[in-house]
Design a protein around this motif. Sequence first.
Motif, PDB file in Angstrom:
ATOM      1  N   GLY A 172       1.098  -1.261   0.580  1.00  0.00           N
ATOM      2  CA  GLY A 172      -0.069  -0.149  -0.078  1.00  0.00           C
ATOM      3  C   GLY A 172       1.207   1.317  -0.193  1.00  0.00           C
ATOM      4  N   TRP A 173       1.571   1.577   1.263  1.00  0.00           N
ATOM      5  CA  TRP A 173       3.191   2.640   0.911  1.00  0.00           C
ATOM      6  C   TRP A 173       3.320   2.777  -0.048  1.00  0.00           C
ATOM      7  CZ3 TRP A 173       2.879   6.286   4.412  1.00  0.00           C
ATOM      8  CH2 TRP A 173       3.430   7.130   4.298  1.00  0.00           C
ATOM      9  N   SER A 174       3.965   1.789  -1.156  1.00  0.00           N
ATOM     10  CA  SER A 174       4.803   1.823  -1.925  1.00  0.00           C
ATOM     11  C   SER A 174       4.003   1.869  -3.824  1.00  0.00           C
ATOM     12  CB  SER A 174       5.570   0.039  -2.193  1.00  0.00           C
ATOM     13  OG  SER A 174       4.951  -0.641  -2.440  1.00  0.00           O
ATOM     14  N   GLU A 175       2.488   1.856  -3.464  1.00  0.00           N
ATOM     15  CA  GLU A 175       1.777   2.219  -4.343  1.00  0.00           C
ATOM     16  C   GLU A 175       2.483   0.844  -5.415  1.00  0.00           C
ATOM     17  OE1 GLU A 175       1.124   5.756  -5.935  1.00  0.00           O
ATOM     18  OE2 GLU A 175       0.189   6.387  -4.014  1.00  0.00           O
ATOM     19  N   LYS A 176       2.458  -0.887  -4.390  1.00  0.00           N
ATOM     20  CA  LYS A 176       2.722  -2.015  -5.928  1.00  0.00           C
ATOM     21  C   LYS A 176       2.018  -2.549  -6.689  1.00  0.00           C
ATOM     22  CE  LYS A 176       7.316  -2.301  -5.314  1.00  0.00           C
ATOM     23  NZ  LYS A 176       9.042  -2.381  -5.701  1.00  0.00           N
ATOM     24  N   PHE A 177       0.886  -1.513  -5.427  1.00  0.00           N
ATOM     25  CA  PHE A 177      -0.617  -2.611  -6.211  1.00  0.00           C
ATOM     26  C   PHE A 177      -1.099  -1.624  -7.323  1.00  0.00           C
ATOM     27  CE2 PHE A 177      -1.581   0.992  -3.333  1.00  0.00           C
ATOM     28  CZ  PHE A 177      -2.642   1.922  -4.443  1.00  0.00           C
ATOM     29  N   TYR A 202      -4.948  -1.150   1.178  1.00  0.00           N
ATOM     30  CA  TYR A 202      -3.767  -2.200   1.349  1.00  0.00           C
ATOM     31  C   TYR A 202      -2.999  -1.783   2.935  1.00  0.00           C
ATOM     32  CZ  TYR A 202      -3.653  -4.860  -2.799  1.00  0.00           C
ATOM     33  OH  TYR A 202      -3.391  -6.077  -3.627  1.00  0.00           O
ATOM     34  N   ILE A 203      -3.223  -0.444   2.961  1.00  0.00           N
ATOM     35  CA  ILE A 203      -2.680  -0.269   4.448  1.00  0.00           C
ATOM     36  C   ILE A 203      -3.900  -0.606   5.549  1.00  0.00           C
ATOM     37  CG2 ILE A 203      -1.478   1.376   6.162  1.00  0.00           C
ATOM     38  CD1 ILE A 203      -0.859   2.768   3.613  1.00  0.00           C
TER      39      ILE A 203
END
Length: 271
Positions: A172-177, A202-203
Amino acid sequence: MNAAADTAEQVHQSTWMDWAIRIGLVAYGVVHLLVAWLAVQLALGDKEGQASNSGAMQYLAQQPLGGVLVWMIAIGMFLLVVWRLLEAAFGYQDEQEDSKRWRKRATSLGKAILYGALGVSALRVALGSGSSGKGGTDSTTAKLMDLPAGQVLVGVVGLAIIGYGGFLVYRGWSEKFREHLDAQGQAGKDGSAYVLFGKVGYIAKGIAIALVGVLFGYAAITHEAKKSGGLDQALQKVLEVPFGQVLLIAIGLGIAGYGLFCFARAKHLSR
Protein backbone atom coordinates in the motif's frame (compact mmCIF):
# COMPACT_ATOMS: atom_id res chain seq x y z
CA MET A 1 0.50 -34.05 -20.88
CA ASN A 2 1.69 -31.12 -23.00
CA ALA A 3 -1.71 -30.92 -24.70
CA ALA A 4 -3.43 -30.68 -21.31
CA ALA A 5 -1.00 -27.97 -20.21
CA ASP A 6 -1.57 -26.02 -23.44
CA THR A 7 -5.34 -26.25 -22.96
CA ALA A 8 -5.07 -25.02 -19.37
CA GLU A 9 -2.87 -22.14 -20.47
CA GLN A 10 -5.40 -21.17 -23.15
CA VAL A 11 -8.14 -21.17 -20.53
CA HIS A 12 -5.98 -19.04 -18.23
CA GLN A 13 -5.47 -16.45 -20.98
CA SER A 14 -9.03 -16.53 -22.33
CA THR A 15 -11.49 -13.65 -22.43
CA TRP A 16 -14.07 -15.55 -20.37
CA MET A 17 -11.47 -16.02 -17.64
CA ASP A 18 -11.06 -12.24 -17.57
CA TRP A 19 -14.79 -11.93 -16.94
CA ALA A 20 -14.67 -14.64 -14.28
CA ILE A 21 -11.91 -12.72 -12.50
CA ARG A 22 -13.90 -9.48 -12.70
CA ILE A 23 -16.95 -11.18 -11.17
CA GLY A 24 -14.80 -12.61 -8.39
CA LEU A 25 -13.18 -9.25 -7.65
CA VAL A 26 -16.57 -7.56 -7.39
CA ALA A 27 -17.66 -10.25 -4.91
CA TYR A 28 -14.42 -9.78 -2.96
CA GLY A 29 -15.03 -6.05 -2.87
CA VAL A 30 -18.53 -6.55 -1.49
CA VAL A 31 -17.14 -8.70 1.34
CA HIS A 32 -14.67 -5.98 2.30
CA LEU A 33 -17.36 -3.30 2.28
CA LEU A 34 -19.45 -5.44 4.61
CA VAL A 35 -16.50 -6.05 6.94
CA ALA A 36 -15.83 -2.30 6.94
CA TRP A 37 -19.47 -1.57 7.81
CA LEU A 38 -19.37 -4.05 10.70
CA ALA A 39 -16.06 -2.60 11.94
CA VAL A 40 -17.54 0.90 12.04
CA GLN A 41 -20.65 -0.42 13.77
CA LEU A 42 -18.39 -2.12 16.33
CA ALA A 43 -16.61 1.19 16.92
CA LEU A 44 -19.99 2.85 17.49
CA GLY A 45 -20.94 0.28 20.12
CA ASP A 46 -22.85 -2.37 18.16
CA LYS A 47 -21.30 -5.75 19.02
CA GLU A 48 -24.05 -7.94 17.59
CA GLY A 49 -22.28 -8.74 14.32
CA GLN A 50 -18.75 -10.05 13.84
CA ALA A 51 -16.43 -7.73 11.93
CA SER A 52 -14.92 -10.61 9.96
CA ASN A 53 -15.38 -12.40 6.65
CA SER A 54 -17.72 -15.00 8.15
CA GLY A 55 -19.55 -12.29 10.08
CA ALA A 56 -20.00 -10.37 6.84
CA MET A 57 -21.53 -13.45 5.20
CA GLN A 58 -23.93 -13.94 8.11
CA TYR A 59 -24.90 -10.26 8.07
CA LEU A 60 -25.55 -10.33 4.33
CA ALA A 61 -27.62 -13.51 4.59
CA GLN A 62 -30.03 -11.72 6.94
CA GLN A 63 -30.78 -8.96 4.40
CA PRO A 64 -33.47 -9.05 1.68
CA LEU A 65 -32.24 -11.34 -1.11
CA GLY A 66 -29.19 -11.91 1.08
CA GLY A 67 -29.18 -15.65 0.48
CA VAL A 68 -28.86 -15.13 -3.26
CA LEU A 69 -26.06 -12.62 -2.77
CA VAL A 70 -24.15 -14.99 -0.48
CA TRP A 71 -24.39 -17.67 -3.18
CA MET A 72 -23.05 -15.18 -5.72
CA ILE A 73 -20.13 -14.33 -3.44
CA ALA A 74 -19.36 -18.03 -2.99
CA ILE A 75 -19.35 -18.52 -6.77
CA GLY A 76 -17.19 -15.42 -7.22
CA MET A 77 -14.64 -16.69 -4.70
CA PHE A 78 -14.40 -20.08 -6.38
CA LEU A 79 -13.89 -18.36 -9.73
CA LEU A 80 -10.92 -16.55 -8.16
CA VAL A 81 -9.66 -19.90 -6.87
CA VAL A 82 -9.69 -21.33 -10.41
CA TRP A 83 -7.80 -18.26 -11.68
CA ARG A 84 -5.13 -18.45 -8.99
CA LEU A 85 -4.67 -22.22 -9.38
CA LEU A 86 -4.16 -21.84 -13.12
CA GLU A 87 -1.77 -18.99 -12.41
CA ALA A 88 0.13 -21.13 -9.90
CA ALA A 89 0.43 -23.94 -12.44
CA PHE A 90 1.03 -22.08 -15.70
CA GLY A 91 1.49 -18.37 -14.96
CA TYR A 92 4.47 -16.02 -15.11
CA GLN A 93 6.02 -17.69 -18.13
CA ASP A 94 7.62 -14.38 -19.08
CA GLU A 95 9.75 -14.32 -15.92
CA GLN A 96 13.39 -14.93 -16.81
CA GLU A 97 14.45 -16.06 -13.33
CA ASP A 98 13.15 -19.44 -12.21
CA SER A 99 13.27 -18.43 -8.53
CA LYS A 100 11.10 -15.37 -9.14
CA ARG A 101 8.65 -17.37 -11.24
CA TRP A 102 8.22 -20.05 -8.58
CA ARG A 103 7.91 -17.44 -5.84
CA LYS A 104 5.06 -15.76 -7.70
CA ARG A 105 3.41 -19.10 -8.35
CA ALA A 106 3.63 -19.95 -4.65
CA THR A 107 2.01 -16.59 -3.86
CA SER A 108 -0.80 -17.38 -6.29
CA LEU A 109 -1.31 -20.75 -4.58
CA GLY A 110 -1.52 -19.02 -1.20
CA LYS A 111 -4.11 -16.60 -2.55
CA ALA A 112 -6.10 -19.53 -3.96
CA ILE A 113 -6.22 -21.00 -0.46
CA LEU A 114 -7.39 -17.69 1.04
CA TYR A 115 -10.10 -17.26 -1.61
CA GLY A 116 -11.11 -20.88 -1.13
CA ALA A 117 -11.50 -20.43 2.62
CA LEU A 118 -13.73 -17.41 2.05
CA GLY A 119 -15.70 -19.29 -0.58
CA VAL A 120 -16.27 -22.21 1.80
CA SER A 121 -17.36 -19.77 4.52
CA ALA A 122 -19.89 -18.20 2.14
CA LEU A 123 -21.07 -21.64 1.01
CA ARG A 124 -21.63 -22.77 4.60
CA VAL A 125 -23.70 -19.67 5.32
CA ALA A 126 -25.65 -20.11 2.08
CA LEU A 127 -26.44 -23.72 3.05
CA GLY A 128 -27.46 -22.64 6.54
CA SER A 129 -24.57 -24.33 8.36
CA GLY A 130 -22.55 -21.19 9.10
CA SER A 131 -21.93 -20.75 12.82
CA SER A 132 -22.45 -17.47 14.58
CA GLY A 133 -20.15 -18.49 17.39
CA LYS A 134 -16.77 -16.87 17.98
CA GLY A 135 -14.86 -19.87 19.24
CA GLY A 136 -13.62 -21.24 15.93
CA THR A 137 -10.21 -19.61 16.03
CA ASP A 138 -9.75 -20.46 19.70
CA SER A 139 -10.56 -24.10 18.93
CA THR A 140 -8.08 -24.22 16.05
CA THR A 141 -5.36 -22.62 18.18
CA ALA A 142 -6.05 -25.07 21.01
CA LYS A 143 -5.59 -27.99 18.60
CA LEU A 144 -2.28 -26.53 17.45
CA MET A 145 -1.22 -26.06 21.05
CA ASP A 146 -1.82 -29.77 21.71
CA LEU A 147 0.63 -30.79 18.98
CA PRO A 148 4.32 -31.43 19.72
CA ALA A 149 6.01 -28.02 19.91
CA GLY A 150 2.51 -26.58 19.51
CA GLN A 151 3.36 -23.37 21.36
CA VAL A 152 6.18 -22.71 18.92
CA LEU A 153 3.91 -23.58 15.98
CA VAL A 154 1.27 -21.08 17.12
CA GLY A 155 4.02 -18.46 17.47
CA VAL A 156 5.25 -19.19 13.94
CA VAL A 157 1.69 -18.86 12.62
CA GLY A 158 1.42 -15.52 14.40
CA LEU A 159 4.68 -14.28 12.89
CA ALA A 160 3.57 -15.43 9.43
CA ILE A 161 0.28 -13.54 9.78
CA ILE A 162 2.12 -10.43 10.98
CA GLY A 163 4.51 -10.77 8.05
CA TYR A 164 1.62 -10.97 5.59
CA GLY A 165 0.00 -7.93 7.18
CA GLY A 166 3.30 -6.04 6.94
CA PHE A 167 3.59 -7.06 3.29
CA LEU A 168 0.17 -5.56 2.56
CA VAL A 169 1.15 -2.35 4.33
CA TYR A 170 4.32 -2.22 2.22
CA ARG A 171 2.37 -2.76 -1.00
CA GLY A 172 0.00 0.00 0.00
CA TRP A 173 2.67 2.50 1.01
CA SER A 174 4.87 1.81 -2.04
CA GLU A 175 1.83 1.66 -4.37
CA LYS A 176 3.00 -1.66 -5.80
CA PHE A 177 -0.68 -2.49 -6.26
CA ARG A 178 -0.75 -0.15 -9.27
CA GLU A 179 0.30 -3.13 -11.39
CA HIS A 180 -3.22 -4.51 -10.93
CA LEU A 181 -4.73 -1.58 -12.86
CA ASP A 182 -4.38 -0.95 -16.57
CA ALA A 183 -3.10 2.40 -17.84
CA GLN A 184 -6.60 3.91 -18.04
CA GLY A 185 -7.28 2.87 -14.46
CA GLN A 186 -4.34 4.99 -13.28
CA ALA A 187 -5.03 8.07 -15.36
CA GLY A 188 -6.95 11.25 -14.58
CA LYS A 189 -9.06 12.04 -11.53
CA ASP A 190 -10.65 8.61 -11.51
CA GLY A 191 -7.24 6.98 -11.55
CA SER A 192 -6.06 9.16 -8.67
CA ALA A 193 -9.13 8.11 -6.67
CA TYR A 194 -8.52 4.42 -7.45
CA VAL A 195 -4.91 4.69 -6.32
CA LEU A 196 -6.00 6.44 -3.13
CA PHE A 197 -8.52 3.67 -2.42
CA GLY A 198 -5.80 1.10 -2.97
CA LYS A 199 -3.26 2.86 -0.79
CA VAL A 200 -5.47 3.33 2.26
CA GLY A 201 -7.11 -0.05 1.65
CA TYR A 202 -3.92 -2.08 1.56
CA ILE A 203 -2.49 -0.28 4.59
CA ALA A 204 -5.67 -0.64 6.66
CA LYS A 205 -6.15 -4.29 5.74
CA GLY A 206 -2.50 -4.99 6.50
CA ILE A 207 -2.79 -3.40 9.94
CA ALA A 208 -5.94 -5.39 10.72
CA ILE A 209 -4.34 -8.68 9.64
CA ALA A 210 -1.17 -7.91 11.61
CA LEU A 211 -3.32 -7.42 14.72
CA VAL A 212 -4.65 -10.96 14.26
CA GLY A 213 -1.06 -12.18 14.13
CA VAL A 214 -0.27 -10.30 17.35
CA LEU A 215 -3.11 -12.16 19.07
CA PHE A 216 -1.68 -15.48 17.92
CA GLY A 217 1.74 -14.45 19.18
CA TYR A 218 0.29 -13.46 22.55
CA ALA A 219 -1.50 -16.81 22.76
CA ALA A 220 1.81 -18.58 22.10
CA ILE A 221 3.63 -16.60 24.79
CA THR A 222 0.92 -17.10 27.42
CA HIS A 223 0.09 -20.65 26.26
CA GLU A 224 -3.60 -19.73 26.30
CA ALA A 225 -5.55 -20.50 23.14
CA LYS A 226 -8.31 -18.13 24.18
CA LYS A 227 -5.87 -15.24 23.81
CA SER A 228 -5.84 -15.79 20.05
CA GLY A 229 -8.65 -14.69 17.80
CA GLY A 230 -9.79 -13.74 14.36
CA LEU A 231 -10.31 -10.36 12.77
CA ASP A 232 -13.34 -9.52 14.91
CA GLN A 233 -11.47 -10.07 18.17
CA ALA A 234 -8.46 -8.15 16.87
CA LEU A 235 -10.62 -5.16 16.01
CA GLN A 236 -12.27 -5.30 19.41
CA LYS A 237 -8.82 -5.03 20.97
CA VAL A 238 -8.33 -1.77 19.08
CA LEU A 239 -11.11 -0.25 21.18
CA GLU A 240 -9.01 -0.82 24.32
CA VAL A 241 -6.19 1.53 23.26
CA PRO A 242 -6.32 5.34 23.59
CA PHE A 243 -8.46 6.86 20.84
CA GLY A 244 -9.40 3.28 19.91
CA GLN A 245 -12.83 4.26 18.62
CA VAL A 246 -11.36 6.77 16.18
CA LEU A 247 -8.65 4.30 15.15
CA LEU A 248 -11.17 1.52 14.54
CA ILE A 249 -13.36 3.79 12.42
CA ALA A 250 -10.26 4.73 10.40
CA ILE A 251 -9.42 1.03 9.90
CA GLY A 252 -13.01 0.35 8.85
CA LEU A 253 -12.94 3.17 6.31
CA GLY A 254 -9.59 1.90 5.06
CA ILE A 255 -10.99 -1.61 4.56
CA ALA A 256 -13.87 -0.01 2.65
CA GLY A 257 -11.23 1.64 0.47
CA TYR A 258 -9.82 -1.81 -0.29
CA GLY A 259 -13.29 -2.95 -1.29
CA LEU A 260 -13.66 0.01 -3.65
CA PHE A 261 -10.22 -0.74 -5.09
CA CYS A 262 -11.44 -4.28 -5.87
CA PHE A 263 -14.25 -2.71 -7.92
CA ALA A 264 -11.74 -0.48 -9.72
CA ARG A 265 -9.51 -3.46 -10.41
CA ALA A 266 -12.45 -5.39 -11.82
CA LYS A 267 -13.17 -2.51 -14.20
CA HIS A 268 -9.56 -1.90 -15.20
CA LEU A 269 -8.17 -5.42 -14.93
CA SER A 270 -4.48 -5.90 -15.58
CA ARG A 271 -3.02 -9.35 -14.91
